[in-house]
Structure formats: C-alpha cells, structure tokens
Design a protein around this motif. Structure first.
Motif, PDB file in Angstrom:
ATOM      1  N   GLN A 149      32.938  61.102  62.273  1.00 31.12           N
ATOM      2  CA  GLN A 149      32.295  62.502  62.840  1.00 31.12           C
ATOM      3  C   GLN A 149      31.255  63.214  62.081  1.00 31.12           C
ATOM      4  N   GLN A 150      30.300  62.100  61.461  1.00 30.84           N
ATOM      5  CA  GLN A 150      28.922  63.226  61.389  1.00 30.84           C
ATOM      6  C   GLN A 150      28.043  62.177  62.179  1.00 30.84           C
ATOM      7  N   GLU A 151      27.327  63.744  62.797  1.00 34.16           N
ATOM      8  CA  GLU A 151      25.730  63.311  63.019  1.00 34.16           C
ATOM      9  C   GLU A 151      24.622  62.479  61.985  1.00 34.16           C
ATOM     10  N   SER A 152      23.981  61.759  62.256  1.00 39.14           N
ATOM     11  CA  SER A 152      22.927  60.882  61.824  1.00 39.14           C
ATOM     12  C   SER A 152      21.370  61.114  62.317  1.00 39.14           C
ATOM     13  N   PRO A 153      20.355  61.730  61.831  1.00 30.66           N
ATOM     14  CA  PRO A 153      19.883  61.454  62.357  1.00 30.66           C
ATOM     15  C   PRO A 153      19.091  60.351  63.525  1.00 30.66           C
ATOM     16  N   ASP A 154      18.256  60.167  64.456  1.00 29.64           N
ATOM     17  CA  ASP A 154      18.152  58.930  64.955  1.00 29.64           C
ATOM     18  C   ASP A 154      16.611  57.372  63.677  1.00 29.64           C
ATOM     19  N   TRP A 155      16.212  58.754  62.605  1.00 31.20           N
ATOM     20  CA  TRP A 155      15.154  57.362  62.453  1.00 31.20           C
ATOM     21  C   TRP A 155      16.746  57.188  61.015  1.00 31.20           C
ATOM     22  N   VAL A 156      17.518  57.853  60.381  1.00 30.69           N
ATOM     23  CA  VAL A 156      18.048  57.392  60.177  1.00 30.69           C
ATOM     24  C   VAL A 156      19.423  56.476  60.468  1.00 30.69           C
ATOM     25  N   ARG A 157      19.634  55.884  61.973  1.00 27.44           N
ATOM     26  CA  ARG A 157      20.691  55.255  62.632  1.00 27.44           C
ATOM     27  C   ARG A 157      19.320  54.211  62.583  1.00 27.44           C
ATOM     28  N   LEU A 158      18.245  53.261  62.670  1.00 28.18           N
ATOM     29  CA  LEU A 158      17.628  52.631  63.114  1.00 28.18           C
ATOM     30  C   LEU A 158      16.992  52.603  61.756  1.00 28.18           C
ATOM     31  N   MET A 159      17.134  52.784  60.222  1.00 28.31           N
ATOM     32  CA  MET A 159      17.254  52.721  59.310  1.00 28.31           C
ATOM     33  C   MET A 159      18.327  51.833  59.001  1.00 28.31           C
ATOM     34  N   GLY A 160      19.265  51.668  59.619  1.00 31.31           N
ATOM     35  CA  GLY A 160      20.617  50.934  59.093  1.00 31.31           C
ATOM     36  C   GLY A 160      20.778  49.572  59.759  1.00 31.31           C
ATOM     37  N   LEU A 161      19.517  49.356  61.001  1.00 29.65           N
ATOM     38  CA  LEU A 161      19.486  48.232  61.580  1.00 29.65           C
ATOM     39  C   LEU A 161      18.322  47.214  61.475  1.00 29.65           C
ATOM     40  N   VAL A 162      17.082  47.679  60.227  1.00 25.71           N
ATOM     41  CA  VAL A 162      16.260  47.969  59.944  1.00 25.71           C
ATOM     42  C   VAL A 162      16.205  46.523  59.099  1.00 25.71           C
ATOM     43  N   ASP A 163      16.893  45.677  58.294  1.00 29.35           N
ATOM     44  CA  ASP A 163      17.847  44.577  57.476  1.00 29.35           C
ATOM     45  C   ASP A 163      18.076  43.300  58.797  1.00 29.35           C
ATOM     46  N   THR A 164      18.730  43.932  59.863  1.00 29.11           N
ATOM     47  CA  THR A 164      18.725  42.452  60.340  1.00 29.11           C
ATOM     48  C   THR A 164      17.648  41.784  60.918  1.00 29.11           C
ATOM     49  N   ALA A 165      16.005  42.554  60.575  1.00 31.60           N
ATOM     50  CA  ALA A 165      15.010  41.028  60.549  1.00 31.60           C
ATOM     51  C   ALA A 165      14.943  39.992  60.009  1.00 31.60           C
ATOM     52  N   ASN A 166      15.521  39.914  58.959  1.00 36.43           N
ATOM     53  CA  ASN A 166      15.652  38.549  57.945  1.00 36.43           C
ATOM     54  C   ASN A 166      16.418  37.530  59.063  1.00 36.43           C
ATOM     55  N   GLY A 167      17.185  37.990  60.498  1.00 39.56           N
ATOM     56  CA  GLY A 167      17.962  36.628  61.154  1.00 39.56           C
ATOM     57  C   GLY A 167      17.642  36.614  61.734  1.00 39.56           C
ATOM     58  N   ILE A 168      16.230  37.343  62.804  1.00 35.24           N
ATOM     59  CA  ILE A 168      16.062  37.507  63.718  1.00 35.24           C
ATOM     60  C   ILE A 168      15.230  36.019  64.134  1.00 35.24           C
ATOM     61  N   ALA A 169      14.441  35.336  63.349  1.00 37.39           N
ATOM     62  CA  ALA A 169      13.784  34.507  64.310  1.00 37.39           C
ATOM     63  C   ALA A 169      13.782  33.550  63.014  1.00 37.39           C
ATOM     64  N   THR A 170      14.763  32.718  62.491  1.00 32.63           N
ATOM     65  CA  THR A 170      15.379  31.628  61.345  1.00 32.63           C
ATOM     66  C   THR A 170      14.156  30.576  61.361  1.00 32.63           C
ATOM     67  N   ARG A 171      14.191  30.361  59.945  1.00 36.47           N
ATOM     68  CA  ARG A 171      12.932  29.343  60.162  1.00 36.47           C
ATOM     69  C   ARG A 171      13.801  27.913  59.801  1.00 36.47           C
ATOM     70  N   VAL A 172      15.397  28.111  59.543  1.00 37.03           N
ATOM     71  CA  VAL A 172      15.571  26.538  59.280  1.00 37.03           C
ATOM     72  C   VAL A 172      17.461  27.252  59.557  1.00 37.03           C
ATOM     73  N   PRO A 173      17.997  26.508  60.048  1.00 37.42           N
ATOM     74  CA  PRO A 173      19.356  26.831  59.955  1.00 37.42           C
ATOM     75  C   PRO A 173      20.502  27.333  59.393  1.00 37.42           C
ATOM     76  N   PRO A 174      21.086  28.339  59.335  1.00 41.02           N
ATOM     77  CA  PRO A 174      21.636  29.297  58.068  1.00 41.02           C
ATOM     78  C   PRO A 174      22.906  28.545  58.527  1.00 41.02           C
ATOM     79  N   GLY A 175      23.440  28.669  56.769  1.00 38.97           N
ATOM     80  CA  GLY A 175      25.365  28.355  57.079  1.00 38.97           C
ATOM     81  C   GLY A 175      25.289  26.411  56.642  1.00 38.97           C
ATOM     82  N   PRO A 176      26.269  26.425  56.401  1.00 39.73           N
ATOM     83  CA  PRO A 176      27.274  25.241  55.953  1.00 39.73           C
ATOM     84  C   PRO A 176      26.134  24.212  56.370  1.00 39.73           C
ATOM     85  N   GLY A 177      25.818  23.448  55.627  1.00 41.02           N
ATOM     86  CA  GLY A 177      24.848  21.820  56.126  1.00 41.02           C
ATOM     87  C   GLY A 177      24.002  22.377  56.714  1.00 41.02           C
TER      88      GLY A 177
END
Length: 272
Positions: A183-211
């Motif tokens: 029930q609230q509007e956020s400007p486009d740039w704010v919504r995009l800031m809510g996606l930026v941290d995804t960057a650390n998982g898009i091209a993993t250098r090593v397998p993440p997680g257990p093992g």
C-alpha cells in the motif's frame, strides 16, 4: 506442507504480494519474499537495502537535491520478521548533505546506511559515460537462480543471463513483480536499489552452501552518477577472490537507457 507454509509457520511472517508489510511508526514485517539465501531465518540484504533507500528518499525531502551515493554497513544477521527503520540528518547543508537510516531487528541495529544528497544542476552539455553497454534483455536467456540459491527472495525474481556469462564474471537483467512495501509507492530508483545486492550471487566463482563456500558481503556501496528509471536492473559484474580470505564483487549498474552507476561489495570467504 509447502516451503512457503513452513516458513510462515516457523517465523510468523506476513504473507502477501509485497516484500514488507507496513506496521506504522517506522515498523515493518518482512514476508517470505525477503527470505535470505545464506540462512532461512534472516532477511536478504537486497530488499532490506531497498527499504532503507525508501526511508532515505522520504527523509526531510529537499527540492533540487538527489541521493548520489548510499553506503550500507551490514552489522550482523538481519533477523526476519519485525524490524524498525529510523532516519537522521548527520550533516545538513544547502547543496550537500549527509543523511542516515538504520534498520533494527530484535533490539539491535542490523544495517546502517548513510547517503550523500547533492544539489542538481544542468550539466547536459558535458554529460558522458565510459561504462560499456550490456546486451539487451531480448538477447539474453532466461535464468533460474533457484538452481544455485535457496530462499524466498531469489524465487521472487525474474532474471535473464547474457550468453557470455561465466563463473566469476557475469551479466544479468533482473526485475520483480512485487512492490517493496504494501500500500505504498516507491520511486523506480528505490525499487532498483532493492535489487542491487543480488550482484554477489549472479556469477559465483565457487559453489555456495554446504560442502562449498560461503562468501557473504559485509557492506554494499552504491554510486549513482545518473538517477535510474524503470523496472529492470542490469548488473555487469566481476568477482575477485584474494588469497587471505577476502574478496570483492564489483558491478556496473544499468537500466534500459544504459549505465547509471556502480556497486562494490567486500566479501568474507569461508569454506563450509
């Protein structure tokens, strides 16, 4: 029982087609779509950073100024469920000011974000950029990030991957159908800031997680030389691992008009 039902039963989180439920007075409740990838009981940094950007954008608004840099410090695990956001002005000014937002959960500050807000002027006659454009969405392939990462946040995304994508160096386009706050509007740039941290998982250098490995970021630095628009975020990044347990994810950020800024995330590397 579905995974979503399991998550809600265990944590009491809100359901809904949004990332956060507004409880009033600066308090929010995270939904299943905020669920982190490293731990099921924590919030993912991406929507949490969007929530703080939302608060910073609304804090003591000034005509003619815009946020040009946000520096996020992750001070510990970001507990899922209820949280509170508070904002302050650290350095007031007529043309340059520094503002701050903090997200607290379970009685302690989990994220501190500071932002420089700068005066705007007409510099169109000298406007230029050197960052290379990335392939258009229609030239990329649909990518299912859940094959590598768990969690409700990753499931909430629509993602496309460039054909040159490889381990340690990748290009993706991301968007989400969900609003940041109910029930609230956020400007486009704010919504995009809510996606930026995804960057650390898009091209993993090593397998993440257990093992494999854990390589969470302890910060997120975003510089915006242009205010972005639209619903699509393009991320072109490179992942560097040092030999002493520290790494860096560096990204150029794009909207459909082209590059608009950069992001950096320092990583702590740990074998699991």
């Amino acid at each position: 029982m579905t995974e979503t039902q399991e998550w809600t039963d265990q944590t009491g989180l809100a359901q809904g087609d949004f990332y956060y439920e507004d409880l009033g007075g600066g308090r929010y409740r995270s939904t299943i779509h905020v669920q982190g990838a490293w731990n099921a009981h924590e919030q993912h940094m991406a929507p949490a950073s969007g929530l703080l950007a939302h608060a910073l954008e609304r804090h003591d608004r000034r005509e003619g100024l815009r946020i040009a840099r946000i520096s996020y410090e992750i001070l510990g695990l970001i507990h899922a469920g209820e949280c509170e956001v508070t904002t302050t002005t650290l350095r007031p000014g007529r043309t340059i000011e520094l503002i701050q937002a903090e997200l607290s959960a379970q009685g302690r500050v989990a994220i501190r974000a500071t932002a420089w807000r700068l005066v705007q002027s007409d510099t169109s006659s000298v406007a230029a950029f050197e960052d290379a454009r990335i392939p258009a969405i229609e030239d990329c392939e649909r990518w299912d990030g859940t094959t590598e990462w768990p969690g409700g946040y990753i499931r909430s995304l629509e993602m496309y991957q460039a054909t040159h994508h490889r381990s340690g160096n990748g290009t993706v386009w991301i968007r989400t159908p969900y609003p940041l706050i109910d029930q609230q509007e956020s400007p486009d740039w704010v919504r995009l800031m809510g996606l930026v941290d995804t960057a650390n998982g898009i091209a993993t250098r090593v397998p993440p997680g257990p093992g494999g490995w854990a390589f969470p970021n302890v910060d997120l630095q975003i510089h915006l030389y242009r205010q972005p628009a639209g619903e699509w975020l393009g991320i072109d990044n490179a992942v560097t691992f040092g030999a002493d347990g520290i790494g860096l994810t560096s990204s150029v950020l794009h909207d459909l008009e082209g590059p608009f800024g950069r992001a950096e995330q320092i990583l702590t590397l740990r074998q699991t």
